[in-house]
Design an enzyme around this catalytic site. Structure first.
Site, mmCIF file in Angstrom:
data_model
loop_
_atom_site.group_PDB
_atom_site.id
_atom_site.type_symbol
_atom_site.label_atom_id
_atom_site.label_comp_id
_atom_site.label_asym_id
_atom_site.label_seq_id
_atom_site.Cartn_x
_atom_site.Cartn_y
_atom_site.Cartn_z
ATOM 1 C CB ALA A 55 32.995 44.457 31.704
ATOM 2 C CD GLU A 56 33.622 40.498 38.111
ATOM 3 O OE1 GLU A 56 33.915 40.349 39.307
ATOM 4 O OE2 GLU A 56 32.523 40.187 37.635
ATOM 5 C CB SER A 57 38.798 40.264 32.922
ATOM 6 O OG SER A 57 38.156 39.016 33.071
#
Length: 147
Positions: free
Chosen positions: A68-70
């Site tokens: 998700a952060e990527s």
């Protein structure tokens, strides 16, 4: 990416750039591959295999959050001028709603809010059947690049 490039969005160039910058990073370690992009969305896949499991043999929530952060950070990068600005994640949250032992998950980041300094993204992580695995939200701040 400048606003001019955004107007002439080149999906293949974006995906090629993300493939290059993912080398020797956590994205490569986790097997994250960027597969689709648009001016306000970004999509990537991640294989679910023992390397991303927690001890009970299920997809680790931290691996889902890394996906998700990527995606959220990468998506914000498409909205700024990287020559003069940078992105930093300042908050991420995740709700894991279904477990997964094997296969492939797909994360899709969609823009919720684009402010001058803050970007808010929703990232839906689904399995091969389109079933929701995790629902995440990330807030990124746009900062001036230090020289």
């Amino acid at each position: 990416m400048s606003n001019n490039i955004r107007k002439n969005f080149d999906k293949e160039a974006i995906l090629e750039m993300y493939a290059k910058v993912s080398k020797n990073t956590l994205m490569e370690t986790l097997g994250i591959k960027y597969v689709d992009a648009g001016p306000e969305y970004l999509v990537a896949t991640m294989p679910v295999k023992p390397e991303v499991h927690q001890p009970m043999g299920l997809l680790h929530g931290g691996a889902s959050v890394a996906l998700a952060e990527s995606l959220g950070s990468g998506a914000s990068l498409m909205l700024i001028d990287p020559e003069t600005q940078e992105i930093r994640g300042i908050e991420i949250s995740a709700n894991h709603v279904k477990s997964k032992r094997a296969g492939l998950v797909t994360g899709t980041a969609k823009l919720i809010h684009r402010g001058r300094m803050l970007h808010l993204w929703e990232i839906r992580i689904t399995d091969e059947n389109g079933e929701l695995i995790s629902l995440c939200k990330i807030t990124n701040i746009v900062i001036d690049r230090r020289k």
